[in-house]
Design an enzyme around this catalytic site. Structure first.
Site, short mmCIF file in Angstrom:
data_model
loop_
_atom_site.label_atom_id
_atom_site.label_comp_id
_atom_site.label_asym_id
_atom_site.label_seq_id
_atom_site.Cartn_x
_atom_site.Cartn_y
_atom_site.Cartn_z
N ASP A 157 -14.23 -5.22 3.67
CA ASP A 157 -15.34 -4.79 2.82
C ASP A 157 -16.34 -5.94 2.65
O ASP A 157 -17.56 -5.74 2.70
CB ASP A 157 -14.83 -4.34 1.45
CG ASP A 157 -14.32 -2.90 1.48
OD1 ASP A 157 -14.14 -2.35 2.58
OD2 ASP A 157 -14.10 -2.33 0.39
N ASP A 211 -8.19 -16.89 0.77
CA ASP A 211 -9.33 -17.34 -0.02
C ASP A 211 -10.27 -18.19 0.83
O ASP A 211 -11.50 -18.06 0.74
CB ASP A 211 -8.87 -18.10 -1.26
CG ASP A 211 -7.73 -19.06 -1.00
OD1 ASP A 211 -7.16 -19.07 0.11
OD2 ASP A 211 -7.37 -19.81 -1.93
N LYS A 247 -1.47 -15.72 2.90
CA LYS A 247 -1.44 -16.55 1.68
C LYS A 247 -0.04 -17.13 1.54
O LYS A 247 0.61 -17.06 0.50
CB LYS A 247 -1.81 -15.70 0.46
CG LYS A 247 -2.11 -16.51 -0.80
CD LYS A 247 -3.27 -17.48 -0.65
CE LYS A 247 -3.51 -18.21 -1.98
NZ LYS A 247 -4.48 -19.32 -1.81
N ASP A 268 -7.92 -4.96 3.89
CA ASP A 268 -8.78 -4.03 3.17
C ASP A 268 -9.90 -4.79 2.46
O ASP A 268 -11.07 -4.40 2.52
CB ASP A 268 -7.94 -3.25 2.16
CG ASP A 268 -8.68 -2.07 1.56
OD1 ASP A 268 -9.78 -1.75 2.03
OD2 ASP A 268 -8.16 -1.46 0.62
N TYR A 283 0.81 -1.21 0.00
CA TYR A 283 0.00 0.00 0.00
C TYR A 283 0.85 1.27 0.00
O TYR A 283 1.77 1.41 0.80
CB TYR A 283 -0.93 0.01 1.22
CG TYR A 283 -2.28 -0.59 0.90
CD1 TYR A 283 -2.37 -1.92 0.55
CD2 TYR A 283 -3.43 0.17 0.92
CE1 TYR A 283 -3.59 -2.49 0.24
CE2 TYR A 283 -4.66 -0.39 0.61
CZ TYR A 283 -4.74 -1.71 0.26
OH TYR A 283 -5.95 -2.26 -0.06
#
Length: 355
Positions: free
Chosen positions: A252, A224, A192, A248, A141
């Site tokens: 959401d 996932d 991950k 992030d 980011y």
């Protein structure tokens, strides 16, 4: 109870689009908290926004942070303006706060205030009470990256995904500390590391930190799988610790299963220092001036802010008011509707003061 004369030094940064509107609404609830719990806020308004940039060309920078460092907390509405280059305001202001003040915790509670709000079938309020701890200063980011061969078939872009042991350890430890105070003491690391081998460092640090918290259960899963379980069985989560990027995305998704982005708040926190609080939604410029946006995320941000500065009874009262407002039907959702912004805030303010 908090001291009757306590003063909280609060910065107000409305920002763009619906940002100033939801902040105005959230401050009505803060006023109600002050009246009930006997503290006061000393509010300083900062004019940093897309409109301000288009007006005078000034950009938020390290110098702009200097007066903010003298405060206890900052309430931010939203940033993002169609007339400003994409990502510039976010890079300047959002990342300016997070990295400039070393706000390494991005705390995003996922709370289902009423079962009817969730698109998931057969899920009750107690099934979705999750604290997501997103590492807030590292990862990809806000990093410029490189771009070569523009316009050719060999055009290439790249950016470093950076993690440090220090950064991972402090967000992981914060997650365990928060979990220790909950009824369900469990931390789940989301990474991950099977496809991104450098993320094995997260798992190594998880096991090291977990040794200091034998009373807290812990596990780890790939991002996932975590997204799948958030939809199928959100009740399996209590505290989630994860990377900047994954945090992030999954928050959401988490907000969606709680009724929408308008339900969710975010704290950008460095424990014991000035920190910044905001709803997770964007500036939604198409709704500007309509007072149609839900103020729930911004009100939740005020609650997180009050908890951060130690006025926990006011935080708890706002949370109770939110549950009551939705369960009673006095607030029916978080969709955009003309007049909703102030109307819903007045409902919460009334419940805070006992009305």
């Amino acid at each position: 109870m908090s001291s009757p004369q306590r003063t909280v030094r609060l910065g107000i940064l409305g920002g763009d689009g619906i940002g100033p509107e939801v902040v105005e609404a959230a401050l009505l609830v803060l006023d109600a908290c002050e009246a009930r719990f006997g503290f006061r806020t000393e509010r300083t308004v900062f004019d940093w926004s897309g409109e301000q940039y288009l007006r005078d060309g000034r950009r938020f920078d390290a110098a702009a942070l200097e007066p903010i460092k003298k405060l206890d907390a900052v309430l931010l509405g939203a940033v993002g303006h169609p007339g400003v280059p994409r990502g510039m305001l976010e890079a300047d202001i959002i990342f300016g706060f997070r990295r400039g003040l070393d706000l390494y915790v991005n705390l995003r509670p996922l709370t289902l205030y009423d079962a009817r709000l969730s698109p998931l079938k057969d899920k009750a309020e107690q099934d979705i009470r999750i604290l997501v701890m997103r590492e807030n200063t590292e990862d990809v980011y806000g990093r410029p990256g490189t771009r070569t061969g523009q316009g050719t078939p060999d055009e290439r872009v790249s950016v470093d995904m950076v993690f440090t042991r220090r950064g991972i350890e402090r967000i992981t430890r914060y997650g365990f500390e928060r979990a220790r105070k909950l009824d369900r003491k469990k931390v789940t690391l989301v990474d991950k590391s099977n496809a991104v081998p450098i993320q094995q460092l997260w798992r190594d640090v998880l096991e090291e930190v977990a040794g200091d918290y034998p009373d807290v259960e812990h596990d780890a899963m790939y991002v996932d799988a975590a997204c799948m379980w958030l939809v199928q069985k959100p009740e399996r989560f209590s505290v989630i610790v994860t990377t900047n990027l994954f945090g992030d995305i999954i928050t959401d998704l988490g907000a969606a299963i709680c009724g929408g982005l308008g339900t969710a708040a975010s704290g950008n926190i460095h424990p014991g220092r000035v920190s910044m609080f905001e709803p997770i939604h964007g500036s939604a410029p198409k709704y500007t001036g309509q007072r149609a946006a839900s103020p729930i995320g911004a009100i939740g941000a005020v609650a997180l802010m009050l908890d951060h500065v130690g006025i926990t009874e006011a935080h708890d009262q706002i949370e109770r008011a939110l549950f009551t407002a939705f369960r009673s039907g006095r607030i029916d959702g978080v969709d955009a509707r003309a007049g909703r912004t102030i109307e819903d805030a007045k409902v919460i303010a009334g419940l805070v003061t006992g009305g």
